[in-house]
Design an enzyme around this catalytic site. Sequence first.
Site, PDB file in Angstrom:
ATOM      1  N   ILE A 155       0.844  -1.205   0.000  1.00 23.81           N
ATOM      2  CA  ILE A 155       0.000   0.000   0.000  1.00 23.81           C
ATOM      3  C   ILE A 155       0.877   1.251   0.000  1.00 23.81           C
ATOM      4  CG2 ILE A 155      -1.694   1.320   1.332  1.00 23.81           C
ATOM      5  CD1 ILE A 155      -2.743  -1.466   2.359  1.00 23.81           C
ATOM      6  N   ASP A 174      11.063   2.681   6.585  1.00 24.54           N
ATOM      7  CA  ASP A 174      10.708   1.266   6.550  1.00 24.54           C
ATOM      8  C   ASP A 174      12.000   0.491   6.817  1.00 24.54           C
ATOM      9  OD1 ASP A 174      10.109  -1.453   5.574  1.00 24.54           O
ATOM     10  OD2 ASP A 174       8.316  -0.577   4.684  1.00 24.54           O
ATOM     11  N   CYS A 205       2.319   0.898   7.945  1.00 22.86           N
ATOM     12  CA  CYS A 205       3.032  -0.276   8.463  1.00 22.86           C
ATOM     13  C   CYS A 205       2.037  -1.127   9.253  1.00 22.86           C
ATOM     14  CB  CYS A 205       4.206   0.158   9.339  1.00 22.86           C
ATOM     15  SG  CYS A 205       3.744   1.220  10.690  1.00 22.86           S
ATOM     16  N   PRO A 206       2.351  -2.402   9.456  1.00 22.25           N
ATOM     17  CA  PRO A 206       1.434  -3.236  10.236  1.00 22.25           C
ATOM     18  C   PRO A 206       1.483  -2.863  11.714  1.00 22.25           C
ATOM     19  CG  PRO A 206       3.375  -4.491   9.584  1.00 22.25           C
ATOM     20  CD  PRO A 206       3.529  -3.138   8.986  1.00 22.25           C
ATOM     21  N   THR A 232      -4.369   5.135   7.779  1.00 21.17           N
ATOM     22  CA  THR A 232      -5.274   4.110   7.232  1.00 21.17           C
ATOM     23  C   THR A 232      -4.708   2.718   7.542  1.00 21.17           C
ATOM     24  OG1 THR A 232      -4.174   4.157   5.065  1.00 21.17           O
ATOM     25  CG2 THR A 232      -6.108   5.583   5.333  1.00 21.17           C
ATOM     26  N   ARG A 234      -3.556   0.859  11.132  1.00 21.64           N
ATOM     27  CA  ARG A 234      -4.312   0.305  12.258  1.00 21.64           C
ATOM     28  C   ARG A 234      -4.351   1.371  13.348  1.00 21.64           C
ATOM     29  NH1 ARG A 234      -6.143  -2.725   9.266  1.00 21.64           N
ATOM     30  NH2 ARG A 234      -6.141  -5.005   9.262  1.00 21.64           N
ATOM     31  N   ASP A 258      -8.822   6.463   9.223  1.00 23.42           N
ATOM     32  CA  ASP A 258      -9.807   5.466   8.804  1.00 23.42           C
ATOM     33  C   ASP A 258      -9.877   4.350   9.837  1.00 23.42           C
ATOM     34  OD1 ASP A 258     -11.598   4.316   6.784  1.00 23.42           O
ATOM     35  OD2 ASP A 258     -10.053   2.776   6.545  1.00 23.42           O
ATOM     36  N   GLU A 263     -11.737   0.905  17.878  1.00 19.14           N
ATOM     37  CA  GLU A 263     -12.810   0.871  16.874  1.00 19.14           C
ATOM     38  C   GLU A 263     -13.704  -0.364  16.976  1.00 19.14           C
ATOM     39  OE1 GLU A 263     -10.343   0.791  13.234  1.00 19.14           O
ATOM     40  OE2 GLU A 263     -11.192  -1.180  12.820  1.00 19.14           O
ATOM     41  N   HIS A 295     -13.166   2.757   8.862  1.00 13.92           N
ATOM     42  CA  HIS A 295     -12.458   1.593   8.308  1.00 13.92           C
ATOM     43  C   HIS A 295     -13.061   1.171   6.966  1.00 13.92           C
ATOM     44  CE1 HIS A 295      -9.601  -1.754   9.777  1.00 13.92           C
ATOM     45  NE2 HIS A 295      -9.625  -1.748   8.448  1.00 13.92           N
TER      46      HIS A 295
END
Length: 334
Positions: A155, A174, A205-206, A232, A234, A258, A263, A295
């Site tokens: 992404i 990164d 990033c995760p 966008t 987590r 998002d 959430e 989301h």
Amino acid sequence: MQVSVFSTKPYDRSFLEAANVGTAHRLLFHEPRLTEQTAPLAAGSDAVCLFVNDVADAETLSILARQGIRLVALRCAGFNHVDLAAARDLKITVSRVPAYSPHAVAEHTLALILALNRQIHRAYNRVREGNFALDGLIGFDLYGKTVGVVGTGQIGAVVVRILTGFGCRVLAFDPYPDAACVALGARYVSLDELGAESDVVTLHCPLTPDTNHLVDARFLARAKKGLMLINTGRGALIDTRAAIRALKNGSLGSLGIDVYEEEADLFFEDLSSTVLRDDVFARLLTFPNVLITGHQAFLTREALSGIATTTIANISAFAETGRAVHEVSVERLA
Ligand code: NAI
């Protein structure tokens, strides 16, 4: 295979049913989120199909294992909500959808940046009320601005490509730099330098123990004054309380999200007739310079179709060979 699909929305059902045509799998659709309490709904199934806010902690997984569940087929990319060590110990295979239209999320990221910058959310309401005044709606040219992209995987790399089309200077952070991003002109820097130099920072990033609250009070204190922060990825990548303090003192210029830390009890449901109990979220809603979507960054036809096709492919491969196509496990992460 009989598959219990949790957190089912009408769009999940239609895209999964379309992808399932021609297979022997029986899909049972359940509206509730998976929790310890709802896990018994999966009795009699071989697999469960889960989305981002389903609970797959050790307790819930052990209930599923006792009921004979052998596969957790995630219909999402992120797997931060699954206890992978518990899944391994319980001999449950976990699969995910590692890639599905990264354009969906990347384009939504740009939608947030552009809408927040040009205050489309406020302009929409003003015009509907017959207020055509422009005062308070001043934005900035994205052209020439510095945008920091945190995480340049599938992404983030698309975001980098789109931003270069806008004429932005792109900084990236990164642990595994991407040659294609460098070729596009992105410059990899430290997270501190990215924060200090960027007009806009966007997170891709995760969520892991390392990235939990990656954007915290310290990051925000060192970031460029007036920063636009976009998430966008987590929710827990941002310490929301620290972001609220920075919005209040003006150091954070605007926030587009998002995803939100808490959430799970809010998003994907119509709560418009109930009292909002989350005071942090309620505070976010009061800022004119905060734009929130629930989301929905993944929600394009192409992405939904890709998610459903890969999810069914994972289930079919597991049924035939005992291995899913895209497995995720503690060993693979090590
Ligand atoms: P990916 O796995 O292709 O890329 C993630 C990148 O983050 C990798 O390049 C990795 O090296 C990097 N990374 C890992 N740790 C990092 C750190 N500490 N700092 C900076 N970068 C780090 O994943 P993809 O497909 O690009 O998705 C990214 C995230 O977006 C997912 O993990 C998921 O949480 C989120 N997502 C959100 C959606 C939504 O609807 N809002 C939909 C799909 C994904």
